[in-house]
Design a protein around this motif. Structure first.
Motif, PDB file in Angstrom:
ATOM      1  N   UNK A   1       2.130  18.128   6.466  1.00  0.00           N
ATOM      2  CA  UNK A   1       1.560  16.978   6.174  1.00  0.00           C
ATOM      3  C   UNK A   1       2.395  15.984   6.483  1.00  0.00           C
ATOM      4  N   UNK A   2       1.304  14.242   6.156  1.00  0.00           N
ATOM      5  CA  UNK A   2       1.825  13.645   6.449  1.00  0.00           C
ATOM      6  C   UNK A   2       2.934  13.458   4.988  1.00  0.00           C
ATOM      7  N   UNK A   3       3.730  12.539   4.210  1.00  0.00           N
ATOM      8  CA  UNK A   3       4.760  12.516   3.380  1.00  0.00           C
ATOM      9  C   UNK A   3       4.321  10.352   3.137  1.00  0.00           C
ATOM     10  N   UNK A   4       4.655  10.144   1.898  1.00  0.00           N
ATOM     11  CA  UNK A   4       4.708   8.916   1.495  1.00  0.00           C
ATOM     12  C   UNK A   4       6.211   8.826   1.415  1.00  0.00           C
TER      13      UNK A   4
ATOM     14  N   UNK B   1       1.065  -1.144   0.095  1.00  0.00           N
ATOM     15  CA  UNK B   1      -0.076  -0.236   0.202  1.00  0.00           C
ATOM     16  C   UNK B   1       0.885   1.059  -0.129  1.00  0.00           C
ATOM     17  N   UNK B   2       0.773   2.544  -0.384  1.00  0.00           N
ATOM     18  CA  UNK B   2       0.741   4.065  -0.183  1.00  0.00           C
ATOM     19  C   UNK B   2       0.379   4.849   1.129  1.00  0.00           C
ATOM     20  N   UNK B   3       1.840   3.739   2.402  1.00  0.00           N
ATOM     21  CA  UNK B   3       1.905   4.280   3.277  1.00  0.00           C
ATOM     22  C   UNK B   3       2.433   5.534   3.757  1.00  0.00           C
TER      23      UNK B   3
ATOM     24  N   UNK C   1      -1.325   2.806  10.157  1.00  0.00           N
ATOM     25  CA  UNK C   1      -0.291   1.305  10.574  1.00  0.00           C
ATOM     26  C   UNK C   1       0.322   1.079  11.631  1.00  0.00           C
ATOM     27  N   UNK C   2      -0.536   2.736  12.169  1.00  0.00           N
ATOM     28  CA  UNK C   2       0.143   2.667  13.879  1.00  0.00           C
ATOM     29  C   UNK C   2       1.534   3.350  14.384  1.00  0.00           C
ATOM     30  N   UNK C   3       1.777   3.497  12.865  1.00  0.00           N
ATOM     31  CA  UNK C   3       3.638   4.186  12.988  1.00  0.00           C
ATOM     32  C   UNK C   3       3.464   5.698  14.105  1.00  0.00           C
ATOM     33  N   UNK C   4       3.933   5.768  14.413  1.00  0.00           N
ATOM     34  CA  UNK C   4       4.768   7.438  15.102  1.00  0.00           C
ATOM     35  C   UNK C   4       5.814   8.645  14.438  1.00  0.00           C
ATOM     36  N   UNK C   5       5.493   9.127  13.878  1.00  0.00           N
ATOM     37  CA  UNK C   5       6.300  10.115  13.681  1.00  0.00           C
ATOM     38  C   UNK C   5       6.243  11.844  13.642  1.00  0.00           C
ATOM     39  N   UNK C   6       7.467  11.823  14.740  1.00  0.00           N
ATOM     40  CA  UNK C   6       7.240  13.753  15.026  1.00  0.00           C
ATOM     41  C   UNK C   6       8.684  14.345  14.627  1.00  0.00           C
ATOM     42  N   UNK C   7       8.124  15.753  14.723  1.00  0.00           N
ATOM     43  CA  UNK C   7       9.011  16.758  13.925  1.00  0.00           C
ATOM     44  C   UNK C   7       9.163  17.699  14.755  1.00  0.00           C
ATOM     45  N   UNK C   8      10.610  18.170  15.079  1.00  0.00           N
ATOM     46  CA  UNK C   8      10.338  19.973  16.149  1.00  0.00           C
ATOM     47  C   UNK C   8      10.920  20.835  15.169  1.00  0.00           C
ATOM     48  N   UNK C   9      10.286  21.820  15.196  1.00  0.00           N
ATOM     49  CA  UNK C   9      10.907  23.452  14.351  1.00  0.00           C
ATOM     50  C   UNK C   9      10.292  24.269  15.143  1.00  0.00           C
TER      51      UNK C   9
ATOM     52  N   UNK D   1       7.989  11.424  -0.731  1.00  0.00           N
ATOM     53  CA  UNK D   1       8.045  12.324  -0.236  1.00  0.00           C
ATOM     54  C   UNK D   1       7.402  13.168  -0.559  1.00  0.00           C
ATOM     55  N   UNK D   2       6.022  13.019  -1.154  1.00  0.00           N
ATOM     56  CA  UNK D   2       4.549  13.339  -2.154  1.00  0.00           C
ATOM     57  C   UNK D   2       3.258  13.588  -0.773  1.00  0.00           C
ATOM     58  N   UNK D   3       3.293  14.980  -0.227  1.00  0.00           N
ATOM     59  CA  UNK D   3       1.501  14.638  -0.112  1.00  0.00           C
ATOM     60  C   UNK D   3       0.940  13.868  -0.069  1.00  0.00           C
ATOM     61  N   UNK D   4       0.496  13.045   1.226  1.00  0.00           N
ATOM     62  CA  UNK D   4      -0.265  11.972   1.441  1.00  0.00           C
ATOM     63  C   UNK D   4      -1.619  12.592   2.514  1.00  0.00           C
ATOM     64  N   UNK D   5      -3.103  12.378   1.733  1.00  0.00           N
ATOM     65  CA  UNK D   5      -3.983  12.258   2.515  1.00  0.00           C
ATOM     66  C   UNK D   5      -4.357  11.437   3.772  1.00  0.00           C
ATOM     67  N   UNK D   6      -3.735  11.327   5.091  1.00  0.00           N
ATOM     68  CA  UNK D   6      -4.027  10.251   6.075  1.00  0.00           C
ATOM     69  C   UNK D   6      -4.058  10.377   7.233  1.00  0.00           C
TER      70      UNK D   6
END
Length: 226
Positions: free
Chosen positions: A120-123, A88-90, A199-207, A126-131
């Protein structure tokens, strides 16, 4: 000595060995004047390695997020098997838009009344993904010592779905976060954590962002407080 040799002020070698050395020197001189093929190839190899490293780093981030998601699935609904997810595209990461920062609700020049997050979630490309998923936003006043967190906002998956905006180049979830504790300094750190619903995956970003803080003005004197 020939006239040509007298004009240049030195004599050409007459022995076979001397002429061989002269020929080798001329070849090296001519080669040095042209592009260095070795350096060109090295630059190409370096660019290729940098691209491979970027791909590996993105894959590493996705693997770490998947592991973290699996570790936090205790008591929750399990996700699809990994072999099916791979087809899948995730989501493979998240990014925060350049407009992420202060939210001047009363005008451009007014003090900010909170934060506005462009998420913006990305696949894997690095393309934008509406997830959709769950999001946590934390803000920290970098000018304060010790516990400098000034706010924490959470958005469930149902709320997040309604915040998607797609207009021109904009393809992001737009999240408004009113101040819970107004900042005292304009420089803040914003941490956004996204848990993918599929997927249950967890991502974080600091800015790091800059905001407009309210200015303190002296109270207006009246006849009652003279």
């Amino acid at each position: 000595m020939s006239d040509a040799e007298q004009n240049v002020g030195w004599a050409l070698p007459t022995s076979p060995v001397g002429r061989t050395f002269l020929s080798a020197a001329l070849i090296l001189l001519i080669a040095g004047c042209g592009p260095d093929k070795t350096n060109v190839q090295l630059r190409k190899d370096k660019q290729q390695l940098q691209s491979q490293i970027a791909d590996l780093q993105q894959q590493l981030q996705a693997d770490r997020a998947r592991i973290a998601g699996l570790e936090k699935q205790v008591g929750s609904v399990p996700t699809l098997p990994q072999d099916r997810l791979d087809k899948l595209v995730t989501v493979h990461g998240i990014k925060l838009g350049r407009l992420t920062g202060g939210d001047p609700a009363n005008g451009v020049d007014a003090p900010d009344e909170g934060l506005r997050i462009y998420l913006t979630p990305i696949d894997e490309t690095a393309e934008a993904l509406k997830a959709t998923g769950a999001v946590e936003v934390e803000a920290f006043d970098l000018g304060l010592p010790g516990d400098n967190r000034i706010g924490r906002w959470t958005f469930d998956s149902a709320t997040l779905k309604s915040r998607w905006r797609s207009l021109g180049m904009l393809r992001s979830f737009v999240l408004e976060c009113p101040w819970q504790k107004p900042p005292q300094h304009p420089k803040l750190a914003v941490k956004v954590t996204f848990r993918d619903e599929l997927t249950g995956r967890i991502y974080d970003q600091l800015q790091e962002v800059h905001v407009k803080i309210p200015t303190t003005r002296p109270a207006t004197r009246t006849a009652d407080n003279r």
